[in-house]
Design a protein around this motif. Sequence first.
Motif, PDB file in Angstrom:
ATOM      1  N   PHE A   1      -8.959   0.345  -6.148  1.00 58.83           N
ATOM      2  CA  PHE A   1      -8.907   0.066  -4.711  1.00 58.83           C
ATOM      3  C   PHE A   1      -9.211   1.327  -3.910  1.00 58.83           C
ATOM      4  O   PHE A   1      -9.969   1.307  -2.936  1.00 58.83           O
ATOM      5  CB  PHE A   1      -7.531  -0.495  -4.342  1.00 58.83           C
TER       6      PHE A   1
ATOM      7  N   SER B   1     -12.159   1.829  -1.325  1.00 60.79           N
ATOM      8  CA  SER B   1     -11.917   2.096   0.100  1.00 60.79           C
ATOM      9  C   SER B   1     -12.550   3.418   0.523  1.00 60.79           C
ATOM     10  O   SER B   1     -13.039   3.556   1.649  1.00 60.79           O
ATOM     11  CB  SER B   1     -10.420   2.094   0.404  1.00 60.79           C
TER      12      SER B   1
ATOM     13  N   GLN C   1       0.835  -1.215   0.000  1.00 62.69           N
ATOM     14  CA  GLN C   1       0.000   0.000   0.000  1.00 62.69           C
ATOM     15  C   GLN C   1       0.868   1.263   0.000  1.00 62.69           C
ATOM     16  O   GLN C   1       0.594   2.202  -0.734  1.00 62.69           O
ATOM     17  CB  GLN C   1      -0.910  -0.015   1.212  1.00 62.69           C
TER      18      GLN C   1
ATOM     19  N   GLU D   1     -16.103   2.683   1.027  1.00 60.76           N
ATOM     20  CA  GLU D   1     -16.240   1.901   2.258  1.00 60.76           C
ATOM     21  C   GLU D   1     -16.143   2.822   3.482  1.00 60.76           C
ATOM     22  O   GLU D   1     -16.908   2.698   4.437  1.00 60.76           O
ATOM     23  CB  GLU D   1     -15.145   0.824   2.285  1.00 60.76           C
TER      24      GLU D   1
ATOM     25  N   THR E   1      -9.102  -6.278  -1.451  1.00 60.38           N
ATOM     26  CA  THR E   1      -8.246  -5.764  -0.368  1.00 60.38           C
ATOM     27  C   THR E   1      -6.848  -6.346  -0.483  1.00 60.38           C
ATOM     28  O   THR E   1      -6.650  -7.381  -1.135  1.00 60.38           O
ATOM     29  CB  THR E   1      -8.817  -6.157   1.013  1.00 60.38           C
ATOM     30  N   TYR E   2      -5.902  -5.667   0.196  1.00 56.55           N
ATOM     31  CA  TYR E   2      -4.516  -6.161   0.181  1.00 56.55           C
ATOM     32  C   TYR E   2      -4.410  -7.490   0.912  1.00 56.55           C
ATOM     33  O   TYR E   2      -3.644  -8.368   0.524  1.00 56.55           O
ATOM     34  CB  TYR E   2      -3.597  -5.119   0.820  1.00 56.55           C
ATOM     35  N   GLU E   3      -5.226  -7.618   1.984  1.00 56.21           N
ATOM     36  CA  GLU E   3      -5.181  -8.854   2.777  1.00 56.21           C
ATOM     37  C   GLU E   3      -5.597 -10.043   1.914  1.00 56.21           C
ATOM     38  O   GLU E   3      -4.961 -11.102   1.930  1.00 56.21           O
ATOM     39  CB  GLU E   3      -6.106  -8.744   3.997  1.00 56.21           C
TER      40      GLU E   3
END
Lengths: 302, 229
Positions: B191, B195, B12, B198, B75-77
């Motif tokens: 992304f 986000s 990120q 979100e 998401t990055y996860e």
Amino acid sequence: MFQNSKRLLHTSRVCLARKQAPKKKAKFVPRDKTSKSTAEVPLRITPPITPTVKNFEVSDDHPLWQFFHEQSYLRQFDELDKNSRSWTIPELRRKNFNDLHSLWYTCLKERNILAREQHLLNVDSERAAQPYGDLAEKVRETMWRIRHVLSERHHAHERSQELLPEQKEQILNEFKENFLTATKDEEVELQQTLSRLQYAIFGISEIIADNIVDKHFVEGLKFIANLKLERYAKDHPDFQELTPITDAGEAFVLFHSEPTTKSITESIESVKNLRSNNIRVDKLYEIESVTEFVNKLVDESQ
Amino acid sequence: MATKFRGANWLQKNDFAPQIFLFRNLETGQVLYSQLPEFSDYQIKKQFQRPNWENRRPKTRPDIWRIMAVANFPTYESSIKAFESLVHLRTLRDVVTKDVAMKYRPKNEDNHIWYSGQFRPVYTQEAVADLNNVIQHIGSKTTIFWEDEWRKGDSSHWKPELVQHETMNRTGTRIQSALLDELRVKGRELFQKASREENTRKQKREADRARKARRKAAVQAEQTEQPTV
């Protein structure tokens, strides 16, 4: 823990203690397999996903289809034309340039298809690819023969160009004699011979737009105009007065007219009109004037 | 950059998108997974742990590696989880459950993996199956940009509610690095947009919750202030 807390008797401490009984732990009930979340399922190997051509559409006129026989991947051995033979040289000599040109490209495409099929089969065994190679060889033979026939024609043309200045007069005289003495039944053949002659000697093509106007072109115009006049309007009262046609403008009018007595008579009227109005093309500017006439004709036809 | 495993924060911070890049070897058909739009010997060492004559450890030559697909995760996860799962599946195929993997591989008459020259098409097909498997395992919505739609196989394999297939726009970007960088920027923007949305949703939820709590407190206060008769 007890040091920090309030010091009390063991009897009074009981009063402060939590009165609510601790919650009972829920009994462990194993979940149904179907309700398990995907994250709990351990990763396992799955069968490979093979690519498929269903994911995209190929149009029927895609250029690469030219490398496939009727859009099939591979022709079976039985589907090959095993009894065929190459074109012979005498057969090819009878064909005109356009036919040979289209035959050449048909052969070329067929050889491309065969080469692709041969390459596919060569991976397995050279023996399986043999019939495809034999057929390709026949096609190749036709192709070199086409080249041979074209080179023959080229050499003949070159030779004729060398001899033309000497024999031109003789050829034209012979043609003139035949043209004027021909009967009405031979009319169609006569026109075809005329178009071949005008192309061979004066370079005048039947397709107007293909022509390049030069001194030969103008010379041809005059020759053909006189020829037409003599054949179709010999009985016309003004025939003696009009011949020979020497003006390029007048020649163009007659050259352009249909090979019928009626059409030539109309053209004679136009020529007379030109003469009465004293409209003439200067000898020095003949090529430029005829170019203008030809361009006008091309524009009109478009 | 791609010389070691990269965590979510690092990705990120360094302007990378939650993506996985799948590179395809033109000579052998082997596939290399990478978190970044590039790769190094690190990925090759990690992903080809048991090289043999049928599955040689490939070289880092950039001219024989072409991009096959780019998977965009929300998401990055999830992207990291997917990357680790893909590498894990590769270990399963090559080391742990090699016998199972060999059952699925088409064989030639000598009972070896089918090949032509050095090329074994099954490796690419396995990578596509693994990507599908991982996406279903994680259960997160993914967009896959394919170099060639042909390679994704029959649509019945993929879950339409999870996966969105798209094709890379290759017109005008003939250099692979430029194409991948374009995809990285695009993924990053997607992304950030997601986000941001979100965050606003979260703030709205919190504000609603706070408003409800305030109202509840006011009602309670009113009830306590009422004079007892």
